[in-house]
Write a protein that holds these residues in place. Structure first.
Motif, PDB file in Angstrom:
ATOM      1  N   ALA A   1      -3.354  -7.135  33.744  1.00 47.21           N
ATOM      2  CA  ALA A   1      -4.718  -7.587  33.446  1.00 47.21           C
ATOM      3  C   ALA A   1      -5.389  -8.146  34.698  1.00 47.21           C
ATOM      4  CB  ALA A   1      -4.693  -8.639  32.334  1.00 47.21           C
ATOM      5  N   ILE A   2      -4.647  -8.935  35.458  1.00 43.44           N
ATOM      6  CA  ILE A   2      -5.202  -9.511  36.686  1.00 43.44           C
ATOM      7  C   ILE A   2      -5.521  -8.406  37.692  1.00 43.44           C
ATOM      8  CG2 ILE A   2      -4.694 -10.974  38.667  1.00 43.44           C
ATOM      9  CD1 ILE A   2      -3.077 -12.756  36.816  1.00 43.44           C
ATOM     10  N   ALA A   3      -4.605  -7.449  37.849  1.00 46.55           N
ATOM     11  CA  ALA A   3      -4.821  -6.363  38.804  1.00 46.55           C
ATOM     12  C   ALA A   3      -6.048  -5.542  38.440  1.00 46.55           C
ATOM     13  CB  ALA A   3      -3.582  -5.467  38.864  1.00 46.55           C
ATOM     14  N   LEU A   4      -6.227  -5.282  37.148  1.00 52.90           N
ATOM     15  CA  LEU A   4      -7.402  -4.509  36.706  1.00 52.90           C
ATOM     16  C   LEU A   4      -8.696  -5.251  37.043  1.00 52.90           C
ATOM     17  CD1 LEU A   4      -7.733  -2.626  33.345  1.00 52.90           C
ATOM     18  CD2 LEU A   4      -9.629  -3.965  34.219  1.00 52.90           C
ATOM     19  N   LEU A   5      -8.755  -6.519  36.672  1.00 54.00           N
ATOM     20  CA  LEU A   5      -9.968  -7.291  36.918  1.00 54.00           C
ATOM     21  C   LEU A   5     -10.213  -7.489  38.409  1.00 54.00           C
ATOM     22  CD1 LEU A   5      -9.580  -9.982  34.112  1.00 54.00           C
ATOM     23  CD2 LEU A   5     -11.095  -7.993  34.107  1.00 54.00           C
ATOM     24  N   LEU A   6      -9.146  -7.748  39.159  1.00 52.52           N
ATOM     25  CA  LEU A   6      -9.300  -7.977  40.596  1.00 52.52           C
ATOM     26  C   LEU A   6      -9.784  -6.720  41.304  1.00 52.52           C
ATOM     27  CD1 LEU A   6      -8.977  -9.950  42.932  1.00 52.52           C
ATOM     28  CD2 LEU A   6      -6.572  -9.255  43.100  1.00 52.52           C
ATOM     29  N   ALA A   7      -9.228  -5.566  40.946  1.00 51.97           N
ATOM     30  CA  ALA A   7      -9.661  -4.316  41.580  1.00 51.97           C
ATOM     31  C   ALA A   7     -11.120  -4.019  41.260  1.00 51.97           C
ATOM     32  CB  ALA A   7      -8.766  -3.161  41.131  1.00 51.97           C
ATOM     33  N   ALA A   8     -11.519  -4.228  40.005  1.00 50.80           N
ATOM     34  CA  ALA A   8     -12.915  -3.990  39.632  1.00 50.80           C
ATOM     35  C   ALA A   8     -13.852  -4.927  40.386  1.00 50.80           C
ATOM     36  CB  ALA A   8     -13.087  -4.170  38.122  1.00 50.80           C
TER      37      ALA A   8
ATOM     38  N   VAL B   1       1.294  -2.378  38.019  1.00 46.73           N
ATOM     39  CA  VAL B   1       0.188  -3.060  38.703  1.00 46.73           C
ATOM     40  C   VAL B   1      -0.724  -2.035  39.385  1.00 46.73           C
ATOM     41  CG1 VAL B   1      -0.373  -4.618  40.609  1.00 46.73           C
ATOM     42  CG2 VAL B   1       1.454  -5.212  39.013  1.00 46.73           C
ATOM     43  N   LEU B   2      -0.131  -1.019  40.009  1.00 52.67           N
ATOM     44  CA  LEU B   2      -0.932   0.030  40.651  1.00 52.67           C
ATOM     45  C   LEU B   2      -1.785   0.767  39.618  1.00 52.67           C
ATOM     46  CD1 LEU B   2      -1.735   1.848  43.026  1.00 52.67           C
ATOM     47  CD2 LEU B   2       0.324   3.205  42.586  1.00 52.67           C
ATOM     48  N   ALA B   3      -1.208   1.078  38.461  1.00 54.76           N
ATOM     49  CA  ALA B   3      -1.967   1.760  37.418  1.00 54.76           C
ATOM     50  C   ALA B   3      -3.143   0.910  36.960  1.00 54.76           C
ATOM     51  CB  ALA B   3      -1.048   2.083  36.230  1.00 54.76           C
ATOM     52  N   ALA B   4      -2.917  -0.392  36.807  1.00 52.00           N
ATOM     53  CA  ALA B   4      -4.000  -1.285  36.387  1.00 52.00           C
ATOM     54  C   ALA B   4      -5.085  -1.367  37.456  1.00 52.00           C
ATOM     55  CB  ALA B   4      -3.441  -2.671  36.098  1.00 52.00           C
ATOM     56  N   ALA B   5      -4.685  -1.414  38.731  1.00 51.17           N
ATOM     57  CA  ALA B   5      -5.674  -1.448  39.811  1.00 51.17           C
ATOM     58  C   ALA B   5      -6.502  -0.167  39.836  1.00 51.17           C
ATOM     59  CB  ALA B   5      -4.966  -1.663  41.149  1.00 51.17           C
ATOM     60  N   GLN B   6      -5.858   0.958  39.589  1.00 49.85           N
ATOM     61  CA  GLN B   6      -6.604   2.218  39.526  1.00 49.85           C
ATOM     62  C   GLN B   6      -7.579   2.219  38.350  1.00 49.85           C
ATOM     63  OE1 GLN B   6      -6.860   4.923  41.313  1.00 49.85           O
ATOM     64  NE2 GLN B   6      -5.248   4.745  42.821  1.00 49.85           N
ATOM     65  N   ALA B   7      -7.168   1.613  37.234  1.00 52.31           N
ATOM     66  CA  ALA B   7      -8.066   1.529  36.089  1.00 52.31           C
ATOM     67  C   ALA B   7      -9.286   0.661  36.419  1.00 52.31           C
ATOM     68  CB  ALA B   7      -7.315   0.962  34.882  1.00 52.31           C
ATOM     69  N   GLY B   8      -9.063  -0.446  37.147  1.00 53.22           N
ATOM     70  CA  GLY B   8     -10.194  -1.266  37.576  1.00 53.22           C
ATOM     71  C   GLY B   8     -11.113  -0.513  38.517  1.00 53.22           C
ATOM     72  N   PHE B   9     -10.547   0.302  39.389  1.00 55.82           N
ATOM     73  CA  PHE B   9     -11.335   1.150  40.284  1.00 55.82           C
ATOM     74  C   PHE B   9     -12.162   2.163  39.493  1.00 55.82           C
ATOM     75  CE2 PHE B   9     -10.940   5.497  42.116  1.00 55.82           C
ATOM     76  CZ  PHE B   9     -11.929   5.420  43.078  1.00 55.82           C
ATOM     77  N   LEU B  10     -11.592   2.667  38.388  1.00 55.00           N
ATOM     78  CA  LEU B  10     -12.291   3.668  37.579  1.00 55.00           C
ATOM     79  C   LEU B  10     -13.570   3.125  36.958  1.00 55.00           C
ATOM     80  CD1 LEU B  10      -9.578   5.698  35.627  1.00 55.00           C
ATOM     81  CD2 LEU B  10     -11.361   6.592  37.134  1.00 55.00           C
ATOM     82  N   VAL B  11     -13.635   1.823  36.776  1.00 54.96           N
ATOM     83  CA  VAL B  11     -14.858   1.227  36.227  1.00 54.96           C
ATOM     84  C   VAL B  11     -16.068   1.603  37.079  1.00 54.96           C
ATOM     85  CG1 VAL B  11     -16.028  -0.963  35.768  1.00 54.96           C
ATOM     86  CG2 VAL B  11     -13.617  -0.680  35.151  1.00 54.96           C
ATOM     87  N   HIS B  12     -15.859   1.706  38.399  1.00 60.99           N
ATOM     88  CA  HIS B  12     -16.943   2.027  39.322  1.00 60.99           C
ATOM     89  C   HIS B  12     -16.913   3.487  39.797  1.00 60.99           C
ATOM     90  CE1 HIS B  12     -17.823  -2.263  39.650  1.00 60.99           C
ATOM     91  NE2 HIS B  12     -16.528  -2.463  39.833  1.00 60.99           N
ATOM     92  N   ASN B  13     -15.815   4.180  39.521  1.00 61.20           N
ATOM     93  CA  ASN B  13     -15.683   5.550  40.009  1.00 61.20           C
ATOM     94  C   ASN B  13     -15.999   6.589  38.950  1.00 61.20           C
ATOM     95  OD1 ASN B  13     -13.272   7.930  40.738  1.00 61.20           O
ATOM     96  ND2 ASN B  13     -14.788   7.367  42.283  1.00 61.20           N
ATOM     97  N   TRP B  14     -16.156   6.158  37.690  1.00 59.87           N
ATOM     98  CA  TRP B  14     -16.493   7.118  36.640  1.00 59.87           C
ATOM     99  C   TRP B  14     -17.893   7.669  36.885  1.00 59.87           C
ATOM    100  CZ3 TRP B  14     -12.981   9.207  33.723  1.00 59.87           C
ATOM    101  CH2 TRP B  14     -13.347   9.952  32.602  1.00 59.87           C
ATOM    102  N   HIS B  15     -18.113   8.905  36.496  1.00 59.97           N
ATOM    103  CA  HIS B  15     -19.388   9.569  36.786  1.00 59.97           C
ATOM    104  C   HIS B  15     -20.572   8.835  36.149  1.00 59.97           C
ATOM    105  CE1 HIS B  15     -22.005  12.930  37.753  1.00 59.97           C
ATOM    106  NE2 HIS B  15     -22.512  12.820  36.544  1.00 59.97           N
TER     107      HIS B  15
END
Length: 345
Positions: free
Chosen positions: A9-16, A173-187
């Motif tokens: 959860a932290i990794a997702l939010l931090l990456a986003a 943790v890497l998967a969660a960080a990628q999910a946070g990145f997807l928040v801004h990378n989705w079309h």
């Protein structure tokens, strides 16, 4: 278990959050992806690498989720690879420099005592190839992040089945960080991975998979590794088959990847990402089943066959020829060149 949930959860939010905060500096400095029709800042890669390293390192330092000596070295090497990728994004280094650095880092972390020297050298090539493959997947909005999330969770499941808790935590943790990145990378994407995120993601995933499969048979391991990364491997093979016979450059960007060809068939950008994400999930499920023994190794052959059919079908789809960088810049219209110059500062 509780720490794993909190860490993801932290990794997702931090990456986003980092992807958003780093977007403006990337725009001001001109750290942009110029392969697209619109300028997209490459802040997503640094966000993924930072979030993954900070959360995983914190768990290891506090003792809540020790990574272990080998996995800690893998994470440190991944951080160095990500830093080299960031330098390539900022200063536009030649393509072989970040890949050579990735090869050196891979050579330092491969478990030669389990793979042997010949197997270790093949593993180094695999790590470099997958890192380059993720750079290629960054051509379509949401694709690299989607494939990264699916592959990371699948490899984490394989690690957990082998009681490799450190690797499982790192990949979660890497998967969660990628999910946070997807928040801004989705079309339509507002950020992209760039060399930094692609090299870091590909390096960590490939190296972790090598650790997970070390000690198994070479042939069976090759099949499982292909299944876990089927979409990335198919994209590399497709580009090679399209460019090599025509003697076009293999390393420069061009509109001839999986996503580009599916778009030419009429699919919408989000449909392309979802379709390839489903394909990645199918390959990952087959790889996990083969690794854990829930299914025979023959299930991997179905993945190979499906990937081969897709590649042979899509390679016939016409695309815009790939030109060398100098020729592309010389044939660009003055208006396009001026817009890129202004956007890059």
């Amino acid at each position: 278990m509780l720490y794993g949930i909190v860490a993801t959860a932290i990794a997702l939010l931090l990456a986003a959050l980092l992807a958003q905060l780093l977007r403006s500096p990337a725009l001001r400095l001109g750290v942009l992806d110029r392969r697209r029709r619109r300028a997209v800042p490459l802040s997503g890669g640094a966000a993924v690498a930072l979030a993954t390293c900070l959360v995983a390192a914190a768990g290891d330092a506090t003792g809540a989720a020790p990574l272990g000596t080998g996995v800690g070295a893998l994470l440190a090497a991944g951080a160095c690879v990500g830093a080299l990728g960031l330098a390539a994004d900022v200063w536009r280094l030649r393509w072989w420099i970040p890949l050579a650095g990735t090869a050196v880092a891979a050579a330092l972390v491969v478990p030669y005592e389990e793979t042997g020297v010949p197997g270790g050298l093949l593993a180094v090539g695999w790590v470099v190839g997958l890192a380059a493959a993720f750079r290629g997947l960054d051509h379509a909005d949401g694709l690299a992040g989607t494939v990264g999330v699916v592959t990371a969770f699948g490899t984490a499941a394989c690690a957990a089945a082998g009681l490799m808790d450190g690797i499982a935590v790192l990949l979660g943790v890497l998967a969660a960080a990628q999910a946070g990145f997807l928040v801004h990378n989705w079309h339509p994407a507002r950020v992209a991975l760039g060399w930094c995120g692609a090299l870091f993601t590909g390096f960590v995933l490939a190296s972790a998979a090598v650790f997970v499969r070390a000690g198994h048979g070479a042939g069976a391991s090759a099949g499982v590794l292909f299944a876990l990364t089927a979409v990335a491997c198919a994209d590399v093979v497709l580009v090679f088959l399209a460019r090599w016979p025509a003697r076009r450059p293999l390393v420069c960007g061009g509109p001839d990847h999986l996503g580009h060809r599916l778009r030419r068939l009429g699919l919408a950008p989000r449909a392309v990402t979802l379709l390839l994400g489903v394909g990645a999930l199918g390959g990952v499920l087959a790889g996990v089943c083969a690794h854990t023994g829930w299914a025979s190794g023959g299930v991997v052959l179905w993945v190979v066959a499906a990937a081969a059919v897709a590649v042979l079908a899509l390679v016939r789809v016409p695309v815009t020829p790939v030109l060398p960088p100098r020729q592309r810049s010389s044939t660009a219209s003055p208006q396009v060149s001026e817009r890129l110059r202004v956007r890059s500062g």
